[in-house]
Design a protein around this motif. Structure first.
Motif, PDB file in Angstrom:
ATOM      1  N   LEU A 137     -24.558  68.263 -55.692  1.00 37.64           N
ATOM      2  CA  LEU A 137     -23.139  67.917 -55.552  1.00 37.64           C
ATOM      3  C   LEU A 137     -22.755  67.839 -54.080  1.00 37.64           C
ATOM      4  O   LEU A 137     -22.012  66.948 -53.663  1.00 37.64           O
ATOM      5  CB  LEU A 137     -22.271  68.966 -56.238  1.00 37.64           C
ATOM      6  N   TYR A 141     -21.201  64.608 -52.332  1.00 35.27           N
ATOM      7  CA  TYR A 141     -19.915  64.546 -51.637  1.00 35.27           C
ATOM      8  C   TYR A 141     -20.094  64.084 -50.195  1.00 35.27           C
ATOM      9  O   TYR A 141     -19.243  63.395 -49.647  1.00 35.27           O
ATOM     10  CB  TYR A 141     -19.191  65.894 -51.701  1.00 35.27           C
ATOM     11  N   LEU A 144     -20.320  60.533 -50.393  1.00 31.45           N
ATOM     12  CA  LEU A 144     -18.995  59.961 -50.628  1.00 31.45           C
ATOM     13  C   LEU A 144     -18.231  59.823 -49.318  1.00 31.45           C
ATOM     14  O   LEU A 144     -17.621  58.784 -49.040  1.00 31.45           O
ATOM     15  CB  LEU A 144     -18.223  60.867 -51.590  1.00 31.45           C
ATOM     16  N   LEU A 145     -18.314  60.883 -48.481  1.00 32.35           N
ATOM     17  CA  LEU A 145     -17.610  60.815 -47.200  1.00 32.35           C
ATOM     18  C   LEU A 145     -18.239  59.756 -46.295  1.00 32.35           C
ATOM     19  O   LEU A 145     -17.537  59.069 -45.555  1.00 32.35           O
ATOM     20  CB  LEU A 145     -17.613  62.189 -46.520  1.00 32.35           C
ATOM     21  N   TYR A 147     -19.512  57.101 -47.405  1.00 30.92           N
ATOM     22  CA  TYR A 147     -19.015  55.835 -47.947  1.00 30.92           C
ATOM     23  C   TYR A 147     -17.644  55.516 -47.369  1.00 30.92           C
ATOM     24  O   TYR A 147     -17.353  54.379 -47.001  1.00 30.92           O
ATOM     25  CB  TYR A 147     -18.959  55.910 -49.483  1.00 30.92           C
ATOM     26  N   ILE A 188     -27.351  61.344 -57.364  1.00 34.66           N
ATOM     27  CA  ILE A 188     -26.555  62.110 -58.327  1.00 34.66           C
ATOM     28  C   ILE A 188     -26.297  61.324 -59.613  1.00 34.66           C
ATOM     29  O   ILE A 188     -26.261  61.901 -60.702  1.00 34.66           O
ATOM     30  CB  ILE A 188     -25.231  62.604 -57.705  1.00 34.66           C
ATOM     31  N   VAL A 194     -20.471  62.992 -65.593  1.00 37.23           N
ATOM     32  CA  VAL A 194     -19.347  62.083 -65.358  1.00 37.23           C
ATOM     33  C   VAL A 194     -19.275  61.871 -63.858  1.00 37.23           C
ATOM     34  O   VAL A 194     -18.939  62.783 -63.116  1.00 37.23           O
ATOM     35  CB  VAL A 194     -18.038  62.714 -65.881  1.00 37.23           C
ATOM     36  N   TRP A 195     -19.619  60.681 -63.405  1.00 38.18           N
ATOM     37  CA  TRP A 195     -19.673  60.431 -61.957  1.00 38.18           C
ATOM     38  C   TRP A 195     -18.848  59.204 -61.580  1.00 38.18           C
ATOM     39  O   TRP A 195     -19.281  58.394 -60.766  1.00 38.18           O
ATOM     40  CB  TRP A 195     -21.127  60.242 -61.496  1.00 38.18           C
ATOM     41  N   ASP A 196     -17.690  59.070 -62.162  1.00 34.69           N
ATOM     42  CA  ASP A 196     -16.881  57.861 -61.968  1.00 34.69           C
ATOM     43  C   ASP A 196     -16.729  57.475 -60.498  1.00 34.69           C
ATOM     44  O   ASP A 196     -16.947  56.329 -60.104  1.00 34.69           O
ATOM     45  CB  ASP A 196     -15.493  58.067 -62.575  1.00 34.69           C
ATOM     46  N   LEU A 197     -16.356  58.502 -59.702  1.00 33.40           N
ATOM     47  CA  LEU A 197     -16.083  58.245 -58.297  1.00 33.40           C
ATOM     48  C   LEU A 197     -17.343  57.756 -57.581  1.00 33.40           C
ATOM     49  O   LEU A 197     -17.317  56.770 -56.839  1.00 33.40           O
ATOM     50  CB  LEU A 197     -15.597  59.567 -57.683  1.00 33.40           C
ATOM     51  N   PHE A 198     -18.450  58.438 -57.830  1.00 34.70           N
ATOM     52  CA  PHE A 198     -19.697  58.108 -57.134  1.00 34.70           C
ATOM     53  C   PHE A 198     -20.213  56.737 -57.576  1.00 34.70           C
ATOM     54  O   PHE A 198     -20.679  55.944 -56.750  1.00 34.70           O
ATOM     55  CB  PHE A 198     -20.749  59.185 -57.409  1.00 34.70           C
ATOM     56  N   LYS A 200     -18.504  54.217 -58.732  1.00 30.99           N
ATOM     57  CA  LYS A 200     -17.652  53.157 -58.195  1.00 30.99           C
ATOM     58  C   LYS A 200     -18.023  52.848 -56.738  1.00 30.99           C
ATOM     59  O   LYS A 200     -18.136  51.690 -56.338  1.00 30.99           O
ATOM     60  CB  LYS A 200     -16.184  53.594 -58.253  1.00 30.99           C
TER      61      LYS A 200
END
Lengths: 412, 885
Positions: A137, A141, A144-145, A147, A188, A194-198, A200
């Motif tokens: 995780l 994250y 994600l940052l 990104y 990940i 559930v990885w909607d954010l990742f 996308k």
């Protein structure tokens, strides 16, 4: 004796904890903080073998107090978190993650990024399964940052691109961020969850660099892998991707058909219905009727004027053409014992008329066709409509009266 | 329906529970859980994140310091349900055993004994009648009669039994041979019901009572419902609650929502044939449907939308197996779902009757012994949820065998702990049509039926007892939804807020995602008001405590908007049938207020509730008044059981022997007079109403202040304090002249010398004045029972004027001198043991007082101390648990 001493100590510890709990539940942060300073003593003589150790309790309680205490500052919070990280090895990653979340919620993106990088490099013996998950995780994250940094650079470049001048350094940086983000995000989303954010973000990256096959594969995997939970968003993302790619109607419909099967009450069902109604194939139009009927079964759709107008339009078409009346009949049969009370009661007629005239118009049309001109809903609304001298309600009344024999065939 | 554009991240695993379990005391604090980008970020320089837990919530603050009773206690005394000490075996030996092992030992023998004593007809009816003539229970020797050969004297046997009782718990106790002989002789034929059979039944009942003491799931869902007023109508709602001694009366009480909600008019009342376990309500098309569940019957009522309309019973069903659930459809009028403990679920329609949807005595996902089942409605009117302790399924009523899906599993899917079980599922349709609440003993979950198995929200609630009750208060668009969780045994109440907008703000993706907002908040429980009540006499305090700590039985709440003022009213029902209410007011976002008074702990009796109205908010005065009314009504309804019939035939001959009544050597004149009066009264068979003073002049002060034989200054001071003469005492003490002191000392010495001679009972009646004033004070509290017309005789000096106690002051009546009646003091006065009880009963007759005339002492708070004496004798009977016989 020492046993007794231990017992007494445990008792006073428990009493202290219950005071803290009481204060927290009554939002008395100052009082809780005072008690917590006493509770810290329990760290020194930690005899407990319970699965929640005092250090974890102090971390949780302390964090909660610092979130709400009127005199706490971000600096203090960070300081407390650093101390908590060193307090328990087992929980290091968890505390890091929570610290990062708090920084993110307070808009301190750079600090969060630093913390994530630090946590990622942390090693201590063999990792447990939970620690492994937490590490993944943390990496995700960070991805994600990365990104978001990539996306920022991309926007800069696009703006500059409009000016007709490009910056190589910025572009280099952007690609760097892409690589870092893609590696972590890719990891990940392989694991069930559930990885909607990742997902996308990862798809956005892939699409920008033109790797549509990989993007499609990722989305297919996310939507159709049976190890993943039945997440409606996975299907929505796939549908949106296919739409962006300009795929054929057929593949769009098949994507939405699956969504309809798992969530008949999804808001995309209206799009699905319109798409199907426009189709030339009978089977598809038949499916469209089924879809809209199924959506209107749900309590959440009860007052959705758009859905009712979709149904009204299609039912009206069928009645006028007098073809496929059996479709309506087939849909109506399993519903005729409860739809009248659910949708077409006199009480609802009154309320719909007061609150939303166009909704009551569409519903009255459907009610008139399905239940005949003597139906309470239709009678009330058409009467009110004629009294208010609204033209379309008069037309509606005429229409239903004219087609009443057909209506009777449906309801009969 | 709009589905959130992105959900919070989470791992998903299938399989059994993995995480080590156990209640974690603080597991709900200090965690954000996950974060999600908050929609608006794209265009801005920085992405904005929202946490899963920890978003700011609305501020709700309690308006009063404690919950306030809404209704007066219903007539008839409440019978408390059995407590652990009633069922468990207690003795020194067993306590040690228990400490070592977790298993509890049920006191089987005592309960069987209770049965024999309470139901002698059922236990020994026919043989008792047959043998009636052959058993002699008297004390005197058997006369030589014809029947001598066929009659046995049982007195010795009874004495043996009594002795056995006295040695209860003694490790070296052994049966008296006579008893053993008797029981051996008659065990086989004496009992009406064969002993083995009876014992089996009793044991089964005991086990059941014990398990329901540990966790009583029959109350799941709660037996309190609030029917809100129609939109825009008058603020009069209806409270539906059970009441009566056996909780088998159903009341529909109109309640006006004002600063303090109060009842309007008398309630509509229905008597049912069983204890009401659950009251469920739902509003469909402007009409309220109320489902009522008792063990073997379920009924449904309809209340038309107009205010003041009478509730009408519609239908009743009977089940062979106890029903465990009854829920009312929020979609279709007159539809309910019923579950029974045999694992059957029915859809019950008023028009078409019962439709069995499923029958499966096994649990769904793994084996669990509990027969508890639950069912509720979902977003689709034809789809029902079905729950047992292991999880939830949804099934389609049109094809229940084929069409079903798993909504929630206790397992890895939801990240459950070991030992976690479903306690209460609830459909959250009024807030969001596709959401569901599931509580377990550790956590609370919000589920979305469009994303089954993965909870959209999970939070460890940290409650001490599992939440059996839940109430939803949907917020307006853009506002938080509120959920109240309630536990039964501990009466805990917890307020949670969460966000989940349905048809969300369509621009922002994460706007409609489910988030926990604010921190959970503990609300007042019924028992919390105990510390705010004025100081009570010890036994009153005990009764009140028992009443107020009764397990909670239901929960209801309503939001009230009055212009800018928003408030929340929370009703809590207890098993004793009391309904308490508290108001929370909404505070607009403000900087955190300075620590208010609630940060300081409140001392008993010094509560802001009972402060002078000038210094407290306007509501408080009303609250205090409400409490006074409630306490008064409680003392009236919970009076002692009806008089014992033997009072009239109390034998006086056997009470005192000649020797007892002979006084000591030299009694003073007052004593002599009193003794005379006593004898006279006994001869006449009457009773003494008050101890009239013969010497009108009050005796010298030192006499009054010092009971005979007690010399230390502390006792003197305490005695004075009891009699409220403390100030005087102090004055005496400081300003006594030396001469006076000497006189007192001489007097004391004289009395000391006489003390030896005063070991008889009669001396105790007249020996000290405090006791005398006590008695006169006791008989002052009401008009005399025997001769109502007689004008009251002025009371003795030193006794406080009764009826002058004001609302806010602590009780002014001193405690009765119970020491006089204690067996110890009687023993040292030489009263034989077998007469002590008779004497005690006799004494309690004297101090008896007729019921307080209504309204005569409207403002009197304290209970006349006469009651203490009476209820102290009736107390042991009341405490006996009511078994299922």
């Amino acid at each position: 004796s020492s046993h007794e001493h231990k017992l007494n100590f445990r008792k006073s510890k428990e009493a202290c904890l219950s005071y803290i709990q009481d204060a927290l539940l009554q939002k008395q942060w100052k009082r809780a903080a005072e008690f917590l300073t006493c509770y810290v003593e329990s760290l020194e003589k930690d005899y407990s073998r319970e699965h929640v150790s005092p250090s974890e309790m102090i971390w949780r309680i302390g964090t909660e107090i610092l979130w709400h205490h009127s005199q706490s500052s971000m600096k203090e919070f960070n300081c407390f978190m650093e101390q908590m990280k060193t307090l328990g090895v087992k929980r290091y990653l968890k505390v890091c993650l929570e610290h990062v979340f708090h920084l993110l919620c307070n808009g301190q993106i750079d600090e969060a990024y630093q913390n994530l990088s630090l946590a990622e490099s942390w090693r201590f013996g063999e990792q447990t399964a939970i620690q492994d998950k937490e590490m993944k995780l943390i990496q995700a994250y960070r991805g994600l940052l990365d990104y978001y940094s990539w996306s920022k650079k991309k926007n800069i470049l696009l703006e500059h691109g409009e000016d007709g001048f490009s910056d190589l350094a910025v572009e280099q940086e952007m690609h760097g961020y892409f690589r870092k983000a893609a590696v972590n995000l890719k990891e990940i989303i392989k694991i069930p969850g559930v990885w909607d954010l990742f997902v996308k973000c990862y798809v956005d990256l892939l699409e920008f660099y033109g790797d549509h096959n990989e993007a499609r594969q990722v989305l297919n995997e996310y939507a159709y892998n049976s190890k993943f939970p039945a997440n409606p968003n996975a299907h929505v993302y796939l549908y949106q991707f296919l739409k962006r790619q300009g795929e054929s109607k057929k593949s769009l419909i098949s994507a939405l058909k699956i969504l309809h099967d798992i969530v008949p009450s999804h808001e995309l069902m209206i799009d699905f219905n319109t798409m199907l109604q426009k189709s030339k194939k009978r089977k598809k139009r038949r499916l469209g009727l089924e879809v809209i009927f199924a959506a209107l079964d749900y309590a959440g759709w009860k007052e959705n004027a758009k859905a009712w107008s979709c149904l009204a339009r299609q039912v009206k078409q069928i009645v006028i053409s007098e073809k496929h009346l059996d479709w309506i009949k087939q849909e109506w049969n399993p519903r005729k014992d409860w739809w009248p009370a659910f949708h077409f009661s006199r009480y609802l007629a009154k309320r719909n008329w007061q609150e939303n005239k166009s909704l009551s118009y569409e519903k009255a049309l459907v009610a008139g066709i399905l239940l005949g001109k003597d139906c309470k809903y239709f009678k009330y609304v058409s009467h009110q409509g004629c009294k208010a001298q609204l033209k379309r309600f008069r037309v509606l009344k005429k229409f239903v009266n004219r087609h009443n024999p057909v209506c009777l065939r449906i309801s009969g | 329906m709009e589905f959130p554009a992105a959900l919070f991240s989470s791992y998903f695993g299938a399989g059994p529970l993995r995480e080590e379990g156990g209640p974690a005391p603080v597991a709900g604090w200090g965690e954000h859980g996950q974060v999600l980008e908050g929609g608006l970020g794209r265009r801005q320089a920085q992405p904005a994140f929202v946490p899963r837990r920890g978003a700011t919530g609305e501020r709700w603050e309690a308006a009063d310091a404690a919950a306030v009773p809404v209704l007066l206690p219903s007539a008839g005394c409440w019978i408390p349900s059995p407590a652990p000490q009633d069922i468990l075996y207690r003795s020194g030996l067993c306590r040690k055993l228990q400490a070592g092992k977790s298993g509890a030992i049920l006191d089987f023998a005592r309960q069987l004994g209770h049965f024999f004593v309470d139901h002698p007809e059922d236990a020994f009816g026919s043989l008792g009648r047959l043998l009636h003539k052959n058993f002699y229970l008297g004390n005197s020797k058997l006369k030589v009669t014809v029947s001598r050969n066929s009659t046995i004297r049982m007195t010795a046997l009874l004495e043996d039994i009594e002795r056995l009782e006295a040695r209860h718990g003694c490790p070296r106790q052994h049966l008296a041979s006579r008893l053993r002989w008797f029981s051996h002789l008659c065990r086989d034929w004496l009992f009406e019901v064969p002993l083995g059979l009876l014992a089996d039944c009793l044991h089964e009942e005991l086990m059941q009572q014990w398990s329901s003491l540990l966790f009583d799931d029959s109350l799941t869902g709660g037996a309190l419902a609030w029917l809100p007023p129609e939109d825009g109508g008058t603020p009069v709602g209806c409270l539906v609650h059970p009441g009566g001694q056996a909780m088998n009366h159903l009341y529909f009480q109109d309640v006006v929502l004002e600063e303090l909600p109060h009842a309007r008019g008398s309630p509509a009342q229905f008597e049912l044939s069983g204890r009401i376990r659950q009251v469920a309500a739902a509003r469909v098309d402007g009409e309220d449907f109320i489902g009522v569940r008792s063990d073997y019957h379920c009924g449904v009522w309809r209340v038309p939308g107009k205010t003041g309309a009478a509730p009408a019973p519609l239908q009743v069903i009977r089940t062979d197996v106890p029903a465990s659930c009854l829920t009312v459809s929020p979609h279709l009028p007159g539809e309910l779902s019923v579950c029974t403990q045999s694992g059957t679920i029915y859809l019950w329609s008023i028009e078409t009757g019962l439709q069995q949807l499923r029958h499966d005595p096994q649990t769904m996902f793994f084996r669990d012994h509990s027969p508890w089942r639950w069912s509720d409605f979902t977003a689709h009117p034809r789809v029902l949820s079905y729950a047992d302790r292991t999880g939830l399924q949804c099934l389609d009523a049109r094809a229940p065998k084929r069409c079903h899906f798993d909504l929630f599993k206790v397992g890895e899917e939801a990240g459950c702990q070991q030992g976690e079980r479903v306690v209460l599922p609830m459909y959250l349709g009024r807030a969001h049509p596709s959401q569901y609440l599931v509580t377990t003993q550790f956590s609370v979950y919000v589920l979305d039926e469009r994303l089954p198995l993965v909870p959209v929200l999970k939070w460890a609630h940290m409650m001490k007892a599992p939440p059996l009750f839940a109430h939803l208060m949907p917020g307006n668009p853009g506002r938080n939804h509120k959920v109240l969780l309630g536990a039964s045994r501990t009466q805990e109440l917890l307020l949670l807020q969460y966000q989940a907008s349905f048809w969300g703000v369509s621009s922002g993706g994460s706007q409609s995602v489910c988030q926990l907002a604010g921190t959970p908040q503990k609300l007042h429980s019924i028992r919390g008001c105990l510390q705010h009540l004025p100081t009570q006499l010890p036994h009153r305090h005990h009764l009140l405590q028992q009443r107020l700590t009764a397990p909670a039985a239901g929960l209801a709440a309503t939001l009230q908007e009055d212009g800018p003022h928003k408030s929340m009213l929370v009703f809590q029902l207890s098993e004793a049938g009391d309904v308490f209410c508290q108001r929370l007011t909404h505070k607009a976002a403000q900087p955190p207020a300075p620590p208010s008074r609630d940060e300081a702990t409140t001392a008993p009796g010094s509560s802001p509730l009972f402060e002078a109205p000038a210094s407290s908010p306007p509501g408080s005065g009303a609250a205090a008044l409400r409490y006074h009314r409630w306490l008064r009504a409680l003392s009236r309804t919970c009076r002692e059981p009806p008089r014992h019939t033997w009072l009239a035939s109390l034998s006086q001959r056997r009470l005192f022997t000649r020797r007892d009544l002979e006084g000591p050597a030299g009694p003073n004149s007052l004593q002599r007079q009193m003794r005379q009066r006593l004898r006279q009264a006994m001869r006449d068979g009457g009773r003494i109403q008050r101890w009239e003073p013969v010497a009108l002049q009050p005796p010298p002060l030192p006499e009054t202040l010092e009971p005979a034989g007690v010399l230390d200054p502390l006792s003197t001071r305490l005695t004075a304090a009891w009699a409220e003469d403390w100030e005087q005492w102090w004055e005496e003490r400081t300003s006594f002249s030396v001469a006076q002191r000497q006189r007192v000392l001489r007097e004391r010495r004289r009395r000391q010398k006489r003390a030896q001679a005063r070991r008889s009972l009669s001396a105790s009646f007249t020996s000290s004045l405090p006791y005398q004033s006590e008695l006169s004070e006791l008989s002052d509290t009401g008009p005399p029972l025997l001769s109502p017309g007689r004008p009251p005789i002025p009371s003795l000096e030193g006794s406080p004027p009764a009826g002058s106690a004001t609302v806010c002051s602590p009780p002014t009546t001193p405690a009765p001198d119970e020491a006089l009646l204690s067996s110890q003091s009687l023993r040292c006065r030489g009263i034989p043991k077998d007469r002590r009880k008779i004497l005690r009963d006799y004494l309690s007759v004297w101090v008896e007082v007729p019921p307080e005339p209504p309204g005569s002492q409207a403002s009197q708070l304290c209970i006349p101390s006469s009651q203490s004496q009476l209820s102290s004798t009736s107390q042991p009977r009341r405490k006996r648990p009511r078994m299922g016989f």
